[in-house]
Design an enzyme around this catalytic site. Structure first.
Site, mmCIF file in Angstrom:
data_model
loop_
_atom_site.group_PDB
_atom_site.id
_atom_site.type_symbol
_atom_site.label_atom_id
_atom_site.label_comp_id
_atom_site.label_asym_id
_atom_site.label_seq_id
_atom_site.Cartn_x
_atom_site.Cartn_y
_atom_site.Cartn_z
ATOM 1 N N CYS A 77 38.208 14.637 -8.259
ATOM 2 C CA CYS A 77 37.717 15.822 -8.966
ATOM 3 C C CYS A 77 36.388 16.286 -8.353
ATOM 4 O O CYS A 77 36.346 16.663 -7.191
ATOM 5 C CB CYS A 77 37.632 15.570 -10.466
ATOM 6 S SG CYS A 77 37.451 17.088 -11.438
ATOM 7 N N HIS A 178 43.033 14.263 -11.565
ATOM 8 C CA HIS A 178 42.613 12.933 -12.008
ATOM 9 C C HIS A 178 43.800 11.982 -11.952
ATOM 10 O O HIS A 178 44.626 11.974 -12.875
ATOM 11 C CB HIS A 178 42.074 12.995 -13.439
ATOM 12 C CG HIS A 178 40.724 13.611 -13.545
ATOM 13 N ND1 HIS A 178 39.563 12.878 -13.442
ATOM 14 C CD2 HIS A 178 40.351 14.900 -13.709
ATOM 15 C CE1 HIS A 178 38.522 13.690 -13.557
ATOM 16 N NE2 HIS A 178 38.976 14.925 -13.719
ATOM 17 N N GLU A 180 43.853 8.862 -12.494
ATOM 18 C CA GLU A 180 43.769 7.881 -13.583
ATOM 19 C C GLU A 180 44.287 8.441 -14.906
ATOM 20 O O GLU A 180 44.499 7.687 -15.853
ATOM 21 C CB GLU A 180 42.324 7.381 -13.735
ATOM 22 C CG GLU A 180 41.347 8.326 -14.408
ATOM 23 C CD GLU A 180 40.799 9.445 -13.533
ATOM 24 O OE1 GLU A 180 39.902 10.174 -13.998
ATOM 25 O OE2 GLU A 180 41.278 9.608 -12.379
#
Length: 196
Positions: A77, A178, A180
């Site tokens: 990001c 992202h 994750e």
């Protein structure tokens, strides 16, 4: 293998930590230059403003060090955005300059800003970062700024305009989304990076 998440003080450190631990890796969260130099893989997360991120890196004397590192580094990001040469935020913020391309606020053509939620990415050419990930997979985004397509783009996304969703220049890798927060495809991308 020594995995280090660069501690930028941002909000997604813990979610990234647990995503990597679920893959079976141990890791450190640190902003110590000695730890970064010894790392086999480095992740550079970021949420918030380019100015705050650059001030944080400057306060720990990491700007020149990051540019000189040779091990694989994954910017996530804002962490990817600061690989660029400049951000249009607040009239202009100089960033790391690893990629000779600025980052600008997204011209959404009427779509809501920030760009939040799931969007599909298109991988332009086969790249090991996307091994075992189907093309046109959906990843989770939350951002208002983006880098336009350039020589180092390996995947793109469309949100009002087409922007760089992932890039690579030498040992520097970046993803605007992202991983994750992106479920199984995000976990696979992190796994692919850690297995480089």
């Amino acid at each position: 293998m020594k995995v280090v998440i660069l501690d930028t003080g941002c909000a997604n450190l813990l979610s990234l930590k647990w995503a990597i631990k679920r893959l079976g890796y141990t890791l450190e969260i640190s902003n110590e230059p000695s730890m970064l130099m010894k790392a086999d893989k480095i992740l550079l997360p970021g949420v918030g403003s380019a100015k705050a991120a650059m001030n944080q890196l400057k306060s720990f004397n990491l700007i020149d060090l990051i540019k000189k590192l040779h091990q694989p580094i994954l910017g996530i990001c804002l962490g990817m955005q600061i690989f660029g040469c400049r951000s249009s935020e607040n009239g202009g913020i100089n960033t790391l300059g690893i990629i000779d391309k600025p980052v600008s606020i997204i011209n959404t053509k009427g779509l809501p800003l920030p760009h939040i939620g799931w969007n599909k990415i298109i991988v332009e050419t086969k790249h090991f970062l996307f091994n075992n990930i189907p093309n046109n997979s959906y990843f989770y985004f939350i951002h208002s700024y983006a880098m336009s397509l350039n020589y180092h783009t390996i995947a793109k996304c469309n949100y009002g305009f087409v922007f760089t969703a992932a890039l690579q220049k030498n040992n520097f890798f970046g993803v605007q989304f992202h991983p994750e927060r992106s479920g199984t495809v995000g976990a696979q991308l992190l796994k692919n990076f850690l297995e480089i």
